[in-house]
Design a protein around this motif. Structure first.
Motif, PDB file in Angstrom:
ATOM      1  N   GLY A  16     -42.957  25.039 -17.395  1.00 48.25           N
ATOM      2  CA  GLY A  16     -44.182  25.673 -16.763  1.00 48.25           C
ATOM      3  C   GLY A  16     -43.919  27.142 -16.923  1.00 48.25           C
ATOM      4  N   LEU A  17     -42.718  27.595 -16.605  1.00 46.53           N
ATOM      5  CA  LEU A  17     -42.710  29.203 -16.932  1.00 46.53           C
ATOM      6  C   LEU A  17     -42.507  29.477 -18.245  1.00 46.53           C
ATOM      7  CD1 LEU A  17     -41.590  31.899 -16.006  1.00 46.53           C
ATOM      8  CD2 LEU A  17     -39.090  31.011 -16.163  1.00 46.53           C
ATOM      9  N   GLY A  18     -41.818  28.748 -19.213  1.00 51.04           N
ATOM     10  CA  GLY A  18     -42.174  29.080 -20.626  1.00 51.04           C
ATOM     11  C   GLY A  18     -43.463  29.117 -21.280  1.00 51.04           C
ATOM     12  N   ALA A  19     -43.986  27.848 -20.961  1.00 53.56           N
ATOM     13  CA  ALA A  19     -45.387  27.477 -21.308  1.00 53.56           C
ATOM     14  C   ALA A  19     -46.220  28.659 -20.935  1.00 53.56           C
ATOM     15  CB  ALA A  19     -45.776  26.155 -20.901  1.00 53.56           C
ATOM     16  N   LEU A  20     -46.489  29.030 -19.894  1.00 49.70           N
ATOM     17  CA  LEU A  20     -47.251  29.845 -19.106  1.00 49.70           C
ATOM     18  C   LEU A  20     -47.029  31.357 -19.930  1.00 49.70           C
ATOM     19  CD1 LEU A  20     -47.594  29.053 -15.523  1.00 49.70           C
ATOM     20  CD2 LEU A  20     -49.345  28.595 -17.134  1.00 49.70           C
ATOM     21  N   LEU A  21     -45.769  31.716 -19.997  1.00 48.10           N
ATOM     22  CA  LEU A  21     -45.574  32.976 -20.732  1.00 48.10           C
ATOM     23  C   LEU A  21     -45.958  32.952 -22.064  1.00 48.10           C
ATOM     24  CD1 LEU A  21     -41.809  33.672 -19.343  1.00 48.10           C
ATOM     25  CD2 LEU A  21     -44.192  34.987 -18.800  1.00 48.10           C
ATOM     26  N   TRP A  22     -45.744  31.833 -22.778  1.00 52.49           N
ATOM     27  CA  TRP A  22     -46.212  31.407 -23.885  1.00 52.49           C
ATOM     28  C   TRP A  22     -47.837  31.821 -24.116  1.00 52.49           C
ATOM     29  CZ3 TRP A  22     -47.019  26.164 -26.723  1.00 52.49           C
ATOM     30  CH2 TRP A  22     -47.420  26.447 -28.301  1.00 52.49           C
ATOM     31  N   VAL A  23     -48.459  31.230 -23.161  1.00 56.72           N
ATOM     32  CA  VAL A  23     -49.977  31.321 -23.316  1.00 56.72           C
ATOM     33  C   VAL A  23     -50.377  32.617 -23.119  1.00 56.72           C
ATOM     34  CG1 VAL A  23     -51.991  30.861 -22.009  1.00 56.72           C
ATOM     35  CG2 VAL A  23     -50.271  29.002 -22.589  1.00 56.72           C
ATOM     36  N   LEU A  24     -49.443  33.395 -22.103  1.00 59.46           N
ATOM     37  CA  LEU A  24     -49.999  34.900 -21.930  1.00 59.46           C
ATOM     38  C   LEU A  24     -49.678  35.667 -23.184  1.00 59.46           C
ATOM     39  CD1 LEU A  24     -48.937  34.968 -18.376  1.00 59.46           C
ATOM     40  CD2 LEU A  24     -51.212  35.079 -19.208  1.00 59.46           C
ATOM     41  N   LEU A  25     -48.397  35.385 -23.798  1.00 58.78           N
ATOM     42  CA  LEU A  25     -47.888  36.083 -24.844  1.00 58.78           C
ATOM     43  C   LEU A  25     -48.413  35.931 -26.048  1.00 58.78           C
ATOM     44  CD1 LEU A  25     -45.879  38.407 -25.751  1.00 58.78           C
ATOM     45  CD2 LEU A  25     -44.094  36.621 -25.922  1.00 58.78           C
ATOM     46  N   GLN A  26     -48.582  34.571 -26.674  1.00 63.85           N
ATOM     47  CA  GLN A  26     -49.182  34.600 -27.824  1.00 63.85           C
ATOM     48  C   GLN A  26     -50.707  35.161 -28.413  1.00 63.85           C
ATOM     49  OE1 GLN A  26     -47.364  32.674 -29.826  1.00 63.85           O
ATOM     50  NE2 GLN A  26     -48.727  31.299 -31.108  1.00 63.85           N
ATOM     51  N   PRO A  27     -51.584  35.261 -27.472  1.00 64.97           N
ATOM     52  CA  PRO A  27     -52.652  36.003 -27.791  1.00 64.97           C
ATOM     53  C   PRO A  27     -52.368  37.597 -28.224  1.00 64.97           C
ATOM     54  CG  PRO A  27     -53.385  34.844 -26.080  1.00 64.97           C
ATOM     55  CD  PRO A  27     -51.723  34.611 -26.174  1.00 64.97           C
ATOM     56  N   LEU A  28     -51.463  38.431 -27.600  1.00 66.76           N
ATOM     57  CA  LEU A  28     -51.060  39.557 -27.854  1.00 66.76           C
ATOM     58  C   LEU A  28     -50.496  39.689 -29.157  1.00 66.76           C
ATOM     59  CD1 LEU A  28     -49.830  40.495 -24.228  1.00 66.76           C
ATOM     60  CD2 LEU A  28     -52.004  40.930 -25.114  1.00 66.76           C
ATOM     61  N   LEU A  29     -49.443  38.869 -29.396  1.00 62.31           N
ATOM     62  CA  LEU A  29     -48.704  38.688 -30.659  1.00 62.31           C
ATOM     63  C   LEU A  29     -50.010  38.341 -31.826  1.00 62.31           C
ATOM     64  CD1 LEU A  29     -45.793  36.697 -29.946  1.00 62.31           C
ATOM     65  CD2 LEU A  29     -45.902  39.229 -30.198  1.00 62.31           C
ATOM     66  N   LEU A  30     -50.729  37.475 -31.748  1.00 64.16           N
ATOM     67  CA  LEU A  30     -51.688  37.395 -32.939  1.00 64.16           C
ATOM     68  C   LEU A  30     -52.587  38.480 -33.015  1.00 64.16           C
ATOM     69  CD1 LEU A  30     -52.546  33.437 -32.123  1.00 64.16           C
ATOM     70  CD2 LEU A  30     -51.347  34.497 -33.858  1.00 64.16           C
TER      71      LEU A  30
END
Length: 337
Positions: free
Chosen positions: A189-203
């Motif tokens: 859950g920690l990794g997945a939620l951080l991914w959801v938050l970070l991926q749009p910023l990177l894209l």
């Protein structure tokens, strides 16, 4: 002229120019080198999986996992020596907006080594996994703390930032096999939620610019790791390659196709440690495809699975060869250009 006479052994005297040069070179030992055991170990797990799914020689995977363990120990030892001799260099790496992310590769590599050890010493593997998972969470906390205290410009948002934050998704891949289901779900859950938050910023940064420097373009391959590892983690936590893992794998396949279309551009630059960013994601993608194929077999799957596994192996061979050549030529221990 040098006033010291040569030694009879031909080796440099302590304090000589050669010894001083070696010590100074250690100052520039790249922190991203921790991606090497991560990539080697990931490919070892891919070949281990292939031994079950494709009938591949089991010794290949075990040899790669052994090599990953030895590489991890060597790199840790060198960085400990670097810390003692050049603490300011380590401090500079940990404050750097890109290089600091590779501190997470050290703990991910340790998780992979726990997975490699699991069939031989379950209790030792469990202890190593707990240490690695705890240390990786600490690195993630430190990374987020740094982002909050010192906000970064868009140019410093790069794919390696996924390593310390989204790397928590990897923990359940091994943790579920060790019986740490509750902790593994929390880490997922920690990794997945951080991914959801970070991926749009990177894209957003990749789409609107500034463009990644040539030396960092290979790190785009890191974008393949979260959905590939996420599929494996969900498969382990749900005890099967069902709907959720297939959804994650679908995204991984899409990203793999995008990267394949960009391959000529990504491979056109000079060698840099960022090339190691291709190794672990390609191995994780190979494992995810193998597990999905084992759960949902079709007649034509074997050639495709072999092609992906061979491609991941070729990537590792090319990158490892380039790294060894750079080390032999003295380029590995030079200041970053």
């Amino acid at each position: 002229m040098n006033s010291q006479p040569p030694t009879t052994t031909g080796l440099p005297r302590p304090g000589s120019a050669v010894a001083a040069h070696a010590s100074h070179g250690l100052q520039h030992l790249p922190l991203p080198l921790f991606a090497a055991p991560m990539g080697i170990g990931g490919l070892g797990l891919a070949w281990r999986e292939a031994a079950h799914v494709l009938g591949a020689p089991g010794v290949v995977g075990e040899a790669l996992l052994l090599a990953a363990g030895l590489a991890w120990l060597l790199i840790v030892g060198l960085h400990l020596l670097r810390m003692l001799r050049h603490p300011e260099a380590i401090g500079g790496d940990l404050r750097h907006p890109v290089r600091s992310a590779f501190a997470g590769a050290a703990t991910i590599g340790l998780m992979i080594l726990a997975g490699g050890l699991l069939p031989y010493a379950r209790d030792a593997a469990a202890a190593i996994w707990l240490v690695a998972a705890g240390a990786h969470v600490a690195i993630a906390v430190w990374t987020v703390r740094g982002l909050i205290r010192a906000p970064r410009e868009a140019a410093s948002l790069t794919p390696p930032l996924l390593i310390p934050l989204v790397g928590n998704i990897l923990a359940p891949v091994i943790g579920a096999k060790l019986g740490f289901d509750v902790l593994s779900w929390m880490l997922f859950g920690l990794g997945a939620l951080l991914w959801v938050l970070l991926q749009p910023l990177l894209l957003g940064r990749l789409i609107t610019g500034p463009a990644l420097p040539a030396r960092l373009r290979p790190t785009l391959a890191i974008l393949l790791a979260p959905p590939s590892v996420g599929a494996l983690a969900l498969a382990g936590l749900t005890h099967g390659f069902g709907t959720a893992p297939l959804i994650a794998l679908g995204l991984a396949v899409f990203i793999a196709l995008v990267l394949l279309s960009l391959l000529p551009d990504l491979a056109s630059g000079p060698f840099a440690m960022s090339w190691w960013g291709w190794t672990f994601p390609s191995a994780a993608f190979a494992i995810a495809l193998q597990q999905a194929a084992a759960a949902h077999p079709v007649a034509w799957q074997a050639p495709l699975l072999w092609a992906v596994l061979v491609a991941a192996s070729a990537i590792l061979a090319v990158v490892a060869g380039a790294t060894l050549r750079a080390a032999a030529q003295g380029h590995l221990l030079r200041p970053e250009g």
